[in-house]
Write a protein that holds these residues in place. Structure first.
Motif, PDB file in Angstrom:
ATOM      1  N   ARG A   1       1.220  -1.341  -0.504  1.00 11.59           N
ATOM      2  CA  ARG A   1      -0.152   0.215   0.144  1.00 11.59           C
ATOM      3  C   ARG A   1       0.818   1.286   0.107  1.00 11.59           C
ATOM      4  O   ARG A   1       0.467   2.164  -1.228  1.00 11.59           O
ATOM      5  CB  ARG A   1      -1.071   0.165   0.986  1.00 11.59           C
ATOM      6  N   GLY A   2       1.823   1.195   1.096  1.00 15.53           N
ATOM      7  CA  GLY A   2       2.922   2.193   0.939  1.00 15.53           C
ATOM      8  C   GLY A   2       3.627   3.091  -0.372  1.00 15.53           C
ATOM      9  O   GLY A   2       3.365   3.905  -0.732  1.00 15.53           O
ATOM     10  N   ARG A   3       3.824   1.460  -1.323  1.00 11.76           N
ATOM     11  CA  ARG A   3       4.577   1.738  -2.316  1.00 11.76           C
ATOM     12  C   ARG A   3       3.134   2.190  -3.500  1.00 11.76           C
ATOM     13  O   ARG A   3       3.743   3.208  -4.304  1.00 11.76           O
ATOM     14  CB  ARG A   3       4.951   0.579  -3.381  1.00 11.76           C
ATOM     15  N   GLN A   4       1.911   1.595  -3.246  1.00 12.80           N
ATOM     16  CA  GLN A   4       1.170   2.141  -4.860  1.00 12.80           C
ATOM     17  C   GLN A   4       0.764   3.994  -3.672  1.00 12.80           C
ATOM     18  O   GLN A   4       0.480   4.652  -5.088  1.00 12.80           O
ATOM     19  CB  GLN A   4       0.052   1.679  -4.519  1.00 12.80           C
ATOM     20  N   THR A   5       0.781   3.949  -2.974  1.00 12.19           N
ATOM     21  CA  THR A   5       0.893   5.794  -2.445  1.00 12.19           C
ATOM     22  C   THR A   5       1.456   6.028  -3.095  1.00 12.19           C
ATOM     23  O   THR A   5       1.264   7.269  -3.799  1.00 12.19           O
ATOM     24  CB  THR A   5       0.791   5.821  -1.172  1.00 12.19           C
ATOM     25  N   VAL A   6       3.144   6.227  -3.211  1.00  8.31           N
ATOM     26  CA  VAL A   6       4.499   6.902  -3.781  1.00  8.31           C
ATOM     27  C   VAL A   6       3.895   6.670  -5.101  1.00  8.31           C
ATOM     28  O   VAL A   6       4.041   7.775  -5.539  1.00  8.31           O
ATOM     29  CB  VAL A   6       5.239   6.115  -3.149  1.00  8.31           C
ATOM     30  N   LEU A   7       3.153   5.963  -5.826  1.00  6.66           N
ATOM     31  CA  LEU A   7       3.129   5.611  -7.986  1.00  6.66           C
ATOM     32  C   LEU A   7       2.554   6.675  -7.423  1.00  6.66           C
ATOM     33  O   LEU A   7       2.438   7.254  -8.814  1.00  6.66           O
ATOM     34  CB  LEU A   7       3.678   4.239  -7.768  1.00  6.66           C
ATOM     35  N   GLN A   8       1.352   6.042  -6.899  1.00  8.37           N
ATOM     36  CA  GLN A   8       0.491   7.463  -7.464  1.00  8.37           C
ATOM     37  C   GLN A   8       0.695   8.597  -7.741  1.00  8.37           C
ATOM     38  O   GLN A   8       0.739   9.584  -8.908  1.00  8.37           O
ATOM     39  CB  GLN A   8      -0.996   7.390  -6.529  1.00  8.37           C
ATOM     40  N   TRP A   9       1.280   9.310  -6.834  1.00  5.98           N
ATOM     41  CA  TRP A   9       1.650  10.133  -6.235  1.00  5.98           C
ATOM     42  C   TRP A   9       2.975  11.356  -7.556  1.00  5.98           C
ATOM     43  O   TRP A   9       3.143  12.301  -8.011  1.00  5.98           O
ATOM     44  CB  TRP A   9       2.446  10.930  -5.338  1.00  5.98           C
ATOM     45  N   LEU A  10       3.659  10.105  -7.873  1.00  2.00           N
ATOM     46  CA  LEU A  10       4.907  10.284  -8.896  1.00  2.00           C
ATOM     47  C   LEU A  10       4.175  10.302 -10.124  1.00  2.00           C
ATOM     48  O   LEU A  10       4.471  10.918 -10.816  1.00  2.00           O
ATOM     49  CB  LEU A  10       5.738   8.765  -8.981  1.00  2.00           C
ATOM     50  N   PHE A  11       3.137   9.571 -10.765  1.00  5.85           N
ATOM     51  CA  PHE A  11       2.130   9.431 -11.809  1.00  5.85           C
ATOM     52  C   PHE A  11       1.950  11.110 -12.520  1.00  5.85           C
ATOM     53  O   PHE A  11       1.793  11.461 -13.666  1.00  5.85           O
ATOM     54  CB  PHE A  11       1.983   8.221 -11.956  1.00  5.85           C
ATOM     55  N   TRP A  12       1.141  11.057 -10.797  1.00  2.00           N
ATOM     56  CA  TRP A  12       0.501  12.835 -11.011  1.00  2.00           C
ATOM     57  C   TRP A  12       1.136  13.934 -11.637  1.00  2.00           C
ATOM     58  O   TRP A  12       1.158  14.353 -11.912  1.00  2.00           O
ATOM     59  CB  TRP A  12      -0.256  12.982  -9.059  1.00  2.00           C
ATOM     60  N   GLN A  13       2.279  13.505 -10.800  1.00  2.00           N
ATOM     61  CA  GLN A  13       3.718  14.563 -10.851  1.00  2.00           C
ATOM     62  C   GLN A  13       3.781  14.513 -12.655  1.00  2.00           C
ATOM     63  O   GLN A  13       3.437  15.772 -13.512  1.00  2.00           O
ATOM     64  CB  GLN A  13       4.849  14.745 -10.207  1.00  2.00           C
ATOM     65  N   MET A  14       4.644  13.372 -13.275  1.00  2.00           N
ATOM     66  CA  MET A  14       4.347  13.602 -14.408  1.00  2.00           C
ATOM     67  C   MET A  14       3.606  13.706 -15.479  1.00  2.00           C
ATOM     68  O   MET A  14       3.763  14.259 -16.262  1.00  2.00           O
ATOM     69  CB  MET A  14       4.892  11.679 -14.581  1.00  2.00           C
ATOM     70  N   ALA A  15       1.790  13.327 -14.702  1.00  2.00           N
ATOM     71  CA  ALA A  15       1.294  13.193 -15.913  1.00  2.00           C
ATOM     72  C   ALA A  15       0.485  15.067 -15.465  1.00  2.00           C
ATOM     73  O   ALA A  15      -0.720  15.331 -17.082  1.00  2.00           O
ATOM     74  CB  ALA A  15       0.180  12.297 -15.653  1.00  2.00           C
ATOM     75  N   GLY A  16       0.253  15.333 -14.693  1.00  5.01           N
ATOM     76  CA  GLY A  16      -0.415  16.938 -14.335  1.00  5.01           C
ATOM     77  C   GLY A  16       0.778  17.592 -13.799  1.00  5.01           C
ATOM     78  O   GLY A  16       0.803  18.870 -14.458  1.00  5.01           O
ATOM     79  N   LEU A  17       1.737  17.827 -12.752  1.00  2.94           N
ATOM     80  CA  LEU A  17       2.060  18.913 -12.409  1.00  2.94           C
ATOM     81  C   LEU A  17       2.940  19.620 -13.135  1.00  2.94           C
ATOM     82  O   LEU A  17       3.360  20.745 -13.101  1.00  2.94           O
ATOM     83  CB  LEU A  17       2.874  18.671 -10.484  1.00  2.94           C
ATOM     84  N   GLY A  18       4.203  18.564 -13.483  1.00  7.09           N
ATOM     85  CA  GLY A  18       4.925  18.680 -14.352  1.00  7.09           C
ATOM     86  C   GLY A  18       4.234  19.691 -15.551  1.00  7.09           C
ATOM     87  O   GLY A  18       5.048  20.525 -16.477  1.00  7.09           O
ATOM     88  N   PRO A  19       4.053  18.444 -16.561  1.00  6.85           N
ATOM     89  CA  PRO A  19       3.190  19.408 -17.487  1.00  6.85           C
ATOM     90  C   PRO A  19       2.351  20.618 -17.681  1.00  6.85           C
ATOM     91  O   PRO A  19       2.811  21.337 -17.972  1.00  6.85           O
ATOM     92  CB  PRO A  19       2.302  18.081 -18.515  1.00  6.85           C
ATOM     93  N   MET A  20       1.241  20.839 -16.384  1.00  5.46           N
ATOM     94  CA  MET A  20       0.410  21.740 -16.831  1.00  5.46           C
ATOM     95  C   MET A  20       1.675  22.942 -16.339  1.00  5.46           C
ATOM     96  O   MET A  20       0.902  24.029 -17.106  1.00  5.46           O
ATOM     97  CB  MET A  20      -0.590  21.452 -15.673  1.00  5.46           C
ATOM     98  N   THR A  21       2.184  22.590 -14.959  1.00  5.34           N
ATOM     99  CA  THR A  21       3.347  24.726 -14.949  1.00  5.34           C
ATOM    100  C   THR A  21       4.036  24.125 -16.030  1.00  5.34           C
ATOM    101  O   THR A  21       4.364  25.708 -16.244  1.00  5.34           O
ATOM    102  CB  THR A  21       3.930  23.745 -13.947  1.00  5.34           C
ATOM    103  N   GLY A  22       4.252  23.048 -16.601  1.00  3.87           N
ATOM    104  CA  GLY A  22       5.633  23.652 -18.225  1.00  3.87           C
ATOM    105  C   GLY A  22       4.627  24.775 -19.079  1.00  3.87           C
ATOM    106  O   GLY A  22       4.821  25.212 -19.125  1.00  3.87           O
ATOM    107  N   GLN A  23       3.176  24.340 -18.622  1.00  2.19           N
ATOM    108  CA  GLN A  23       2.624  24.906 -20.276  1.00  2.19           C
ATOM    109  C   GLN A  23       2.259  26.382 -19.496  1.00  2.19           C
ATOM    110  O   GLN A  23       2.019  27.497 -20.150  1.00  2.19           O
ATOM    111  CB  GLN A  23       1.518  24.441 -20.607  1.00  2.19           C
ATOM    112  N   TYR A  24       2.180  26.570 -18.194  1.00  4.62           N
ATOM    113  CA  TYR A  24       1.716  27.923 -17.626  1.00  4.62           C
ATOM    114  C   TYR A  24       3.752  28.739 -17.875  1.00  4.62           C
ATOM    115  O   TYR A  24       3.474  30.193 -18.486  1.00  4.62           O
ATOM    116  CB  TYR A  24       1.809  27.616 -16.283  1.00  4.62           C
ATOM    117  N   GLY A  25       5.134  28.615 -17.880  1.00  2.48           N
ATOM    118  CA  GLY A  25       5.517  28.853 -17.950  1.00  2.48           C
ATOM    119  C   GLY A  25       6.089  29.394 -19.315  1.00  2.48           C
ATOM    120  O   GLY A  25       6.688  30.773 -19.557  1.00  2.48           O
ATOM    121  N   HIS A  26       5.465  28.642 -19.696  1.00  4.76           N
ATOM    122  CA  HIS A  26       5.410  28.032 -21.585  1.00  4.76           C
ATOM    123  C   HIS A  26       4.957  29.715 -21.812  1.00  4.76           C
ATOM    124  O   HIS A  26       5.687  30.961 -22.672  1.00  4.76           O
ATOM    125  CB  HIS A  26       5.259  27.704 -22.924  1.00  4.76           C
ATOM    126  N   PHE A  27       3.952  29.696 -21.621  1.00  2.00           N
ATOM    127  CA  PHE A  27       2.973  30.786 -22.134  1.00  2.00           C
ATOM    128  C   PHE A  27       2.869  32.277 -21.106  1.00  2.00           C
ATOM    129  O   PHE A  27       2.862  33.247 -21.705  1.00  2.00           O
ATOM    130  CB  PHE A  27       1.204  30.447 -21.795  1.00  2.00           C
TER     131      PHE A  27
END
Length: 231
Positions: A92-118
């Motif tokens: 369960r602990g491992r899956q929690t970490v993986l969920q938030w790792l993938f959340w960053q990869m799919a959401g926080l990084g790309p969307m913040t990157g687009q914020y910075g680009h524009f």
């Protein structure tokens, strides 16, 4: 020994943060993305998406030939498994970490990157894009703020690769800072990680590779950085 193909961007910082925390022996191989070095054939051989970071592990656990990886999230997971650090061993602990790792990869990084680009790099302001990605960046910060309430780190009491993945993407654009006043949990968490000696060493490596400069991007650097191969 690990070769780290690197430039000091948020995704690059993730990997130096891990390497400095873990004490793994590594060598930085700079990839100057403004000069188009990410399109060189020797780099594409290990990073076919022409994005850094990428690594070559010369001592993989199976004892076989050197192993190359691209994509910062995959690299963090690989290094965590290699060292047995910064990821829980229980299901369960491992899956929690993986969920938030993938959340960053799919959401926080790309969307913040687009914020910075524009907000920073677009040749002319596009109000719709600025509004869209500003709102999305704040939505994601709200998700993280709620997650951190009552927790020292994203997954709980322990510092993990989920924290390393997210930390560099919190308001990374000095020319367009995101107002974090509404996010006290994020500010508390971010400051704790920033104060870690390994984090400070990791960011210092970035300054060594690419010292800060106020020089604006040239037209050629802008063209190369934003997805087109150099002439």
């Amino acid at each position: 020994m690990i070769d780290l193909h690197y430039w000091p961007t948020p995704n690059g910082h993730k990997i130096t943060m891990f390497l400095e925390e873990s004490g793994l022996d590594y060598t930085i191989k700079p990839v100057d993305i403004g000069k188009g070095e990410q399109f060189r054939p020797e780099f594409l051989a290990i990073a076919p998406n022409n994005r850094m970071p990428a690594i070559i592990d010369h001592a993989p656990a199976d004892g076989g030939a050197p192993l190359s990886l691209f994509e910062s999230g995959a690299i963090l997971l690989y290094l965590a498994d290699k060292t047995g650090r910064f990821i829980p061993t229980d299901l369960r602990g491992r899956q929690t970490v993986l969920q938030w790792l993938f959340w960053q990869m799919a959401g926080l990084g790309p969307m913040t990157g687009q914020y910075g680009h524009f907000r920073v790099y677009a040749p002319e302001p596009i109000p719709y894009a600025i509004e869209r990605y500003t709102k999305e960046a704040h939505r994601l910060l709200g998700v993280l703020e709620r997650r951190l309430a009552g927790r020292a780190f994203i997954a709980g009491d322990d510092y993990t690769i989920a924290d390393m993945a997210c930390h560099p993407w919190i308001s990374p654009y000095g020319k367009a800072p995101i107002d974090l006043d509404a996010y006290p949990e994020i500010r508390r968490w971010h400051a704790v990680i920033a104060a870690r000696p390994a984090t400070q060493r990791a960011y210092a490596r970035g300054v060594e590779v690419n010292p800060p400069s106020d020089r604006p991007l040239s037209d050629e650097e802008r063209r190369v950085l934003f997805g087109q191969q150099p002439r």
